[in-house]
Design an enzyme around this catalytic site. Structure first.
Site, short mmCIF file in Angstrom:
data_model
loop_
_atom_site.label_atom_id
_atom_site.label_comp_id
_atom_site.label_asym_id
_atom_site.label_seq_id
_atom_site.Cartn_x
_atom_site.Cartn_y
_atom_site.Cartn_z
N LYS A 50 66.89 65.85 45.65
CA LYS A 50 67.35 64.53 46.10
C LYS A 50 67.23 63.52 44.96
O LYS A 50 66.22 63.47 44.26
CB LYS A 50 66.51 64.07 47.29
CG LYS A 50 67.10 62.88 48.04
CD LYS A 50 66.31 62.63 49.33
CE LYS A 50 67.01 61.62 50.23
NZ LYS A 50 67.07 60.29 49.65
N SER A 93 62.59 62.46 45.87
CA SER A 93 61.76 62.77 47.02
C SER A 93 60.64 63.71 46.62
O SER A 93 60.81 64.58 45.77
CB SER A 93 62.60 63.41 48.13
OG SER A 93 61.78 63.86 49.19
N HIS A 139 83.71 43.81 56.48
CA HIS A 139 82.83 44.07 57.63
C HIS A 139 82.33 45.52 57.62
O HIS A 139 82.04 46.10 58.67
CB HIS A 139 83.54 43.79 58.96
CG HIS A 139 84.07 42.41 59.09
ND1 HIS A 139 83.34 41.38 59.64
CD2 HIS A 139 85.27 41.87 58.73
CE1 HIS A 139 84.07 40.27 59.63
NE2 HIS A 139 85.23 40.54 59.07
N GLU A 154 67.69 49.62 43.83
CA GLU A 154 66.59 49.15 44.67
C GLU A 154 65.66 48.22 43.91
O GLU A 154 65.16 47.22 44.46
CB GLU A 154 65.85 50.35 45.25
CG GLU A 154 66.68 51.15 46.23
CD GLU A 154 66.17 52.55 46.49
OE1 GLU A 154 66.77 53.25 47.32
OE2 GLU A 154 65.16 52.94 45.87
#
Length: 467
Positions: free
Chosen positions: A324, A318, A188, A331
């Site tokens: 970053k 980025s 969870h 993805e």
């Protein structure tokens, strides 16, 4: 005749066709009727059509039905289709007649006109006839489902399964590398009892292994070919031995076993095997979604997330935030998985439209499954090469998070009972202390007892901690 065009004829009359086009009147009608999208049948499907037409011509010559001179020209033209030399002449939209008749005739006309050229004739003269010669012993209604199965099964066997096996092996290698890394389990999205990072990666490898098994089973169903049923499954207008001989040649050309359908009415009226194969791909997509999502969660950070693993830095993350780095391969996998799942919905709906003796949504079904196979294949290799192979475990971070995990109190159940262990867990979570520190402060167990009971390595295996 207008400049740049020639006149071709079919059963409906005359049509203007671009002068240098190898297609004929029926294809041109479909070009005009279906200007719907820029989606075309993929290379694998066109190659399968070429293989079918080649096998048919060779068998028809063997059976004495097709003139040798014409047949050999057809075979040579088919070889050019198979090799991709004539791809620019396959011009039809996926969204067309649901039987794929337009695309079957596209192939027949291209092969006939190219064979006519090879024999020294003029394009459009029908020296080689698209129906009488190239389509001899066939119908769109058995050719298109046959091409669907051949293209999908060959791609699964020769491309998808090897890619999945490579990914499985890469995940299993990481499972071995990370077997000594003990970390917090999570259910969870909340802290749970300890696991080994290697166990998690072993689970991912097992998911892929199960996916391979499912895809193999589906591929075996695709081995049944509809060729031989002609228009409605009865095999009319075809010599009885034609299909078996042609299918034997298709298997020889591809190196993949194929067989004639046990029941031609099922093979043409239903596309259940295609839906099943798409379902197997859908399940693989669900597995990939889970794996990629887990990995990007574990890599989240570097300071405000879990940061249990580090992914290879393959590109800036980025345009505004310097330094970053994002989990871009994860993805990409997730987007491919979503596309495959969407494709499966279309294939499922298409499979429902087997009306009486013919399915009437075959082109879009073929496009969606073949796309799913292709993008799953390529993303598995990209994910393996650019992400999985370079994953590094952050052992210190895993230990830090595990030390503060209140779920370690689960090991105390057999010693102090569930209720008392729950108190310990809640105090640890509220105060930021470790379970060990809370137990010691309460004087419930000695250091020796705690060392035995709170052995986190033991908690990652079956058994009762401390025994």
């Amino acid at each position: 005749m207008s400049e740049g065009f020639r006149i071709e004829r079919d059963s409906m009359g005359e049509m203007q066709v671009p002068a240098d086009a190898l297609w004929g009147a029926q294809t041109q009608r479909a070009v005009l009727n279906f200007p719907i999208s820029n989606l075309r049948f993929p290379r694998s499907f066109i190659k399968a059509l070429g293989l079918i037409k080649k096998a048919a011509a060779e068998v028809n010559m063997e059976l004495g039905e097709l003139d040798e001179r014409i047949g050999q020209a057809i075979v040579q033209a088919c070889d050019e289709v198979i090799e991709g030399q004539l791809d620019r002449h396959f011009v039809l939209d996926i969204f067309q007649t649901g039987s794929g008749t337009s695309t079957n005739m596209n192939a027949n006309e291209v092969i006939a006109n190219r064979a006519t050229q090879l024999l020294g004739g003029e394009i459009g003269s029908r020296l080689v006839h698209p129906n009488d010669h190239v389509n001899m012993g066939q119908s769109s209604n058995d050719v298109i489902p046959t091409a669907m199965h051949v293209a999908a099964r060959v791609a699964i066997e020769q491309e998808l399964i090897p890619a999945l096996e490579r990914l499985r092996d890469a995940l299993q290698a990481k499972a071995a590398d990370f077997d000594d890394v003990i970390k917090s389990g999570r259910t969870h999205l909340m802290d749970a009892t300890p696991v080994r990072l290697g166990q998690e990666f072993g689970g991912y490898a097992s998911q892929i292994a199960h996916g391979i098994k499912r895809v193999r089973e589906a591929s075996e169903d695709l081995a049944e070919l509809a060729l031989g049923g002609t228009a409605v499954g009865t095999g009319t207008n075809q010599l009885p031995e034609f299909a078996q001989r042609a299918i034997r040649r298709i298997a020889q050309y591809t190196g993949v076993p194929f067989r004639e359908a046990d029941n031609h009415f099922e093979a043409q009226g239903a596309k259940d095997a295609y839906v099943y194969a798409s379902g197997a791909l859908n399940t693989v997509a669900v597995s990939l979604m889970k794996i990629a999502n887990d990995i990007r969660w574990m890599a989240s950070g570097p300071t405000s997330g879990l940061a249990e693993i580090q992914l290879p830095a393959i590109q800036p993350g980025s345009s505004i935030m310097p330094g970053k780095v994002n989990p871009v391969l994860c993805e990409a996998v997730m987007m491919v998985a979503a596309q495959v799942m969407g494709n499966h919905v279309t294939v499922t709906i298409g499979g429902q439209h087997g009306n009486f003796e013919l399915n009437t949504m075959m082109p879009v079904m073929a496009h969606n499954l073949l796309e799913a196979i292709s993008i799953t294949t390529t993303v598995c290799d990209a994910f393996r090469e650019k992400c999985v192979a370079g994953i590094v475990a952050n052992r210190q971070r895993c230990q830090e998070l595990l030390e503060r995990n209140p779920a370690i109190a689960t090991a105390l159940n057999k010693v102090i009972g569930y209720d008392k262990a729950a108190e310990i867990a809640k105090e640890a979570a509220a105060t930021g202390k470790s379970v060990r520190e809370v137990v010691k402060a309460r004087g419930l167990l000695s250091d020796e007892q705690l060392d035995e009971i709170l052995n986190v390595r033991d908690m990652t295996e079956p058994g009762i901690p401390g025994r």
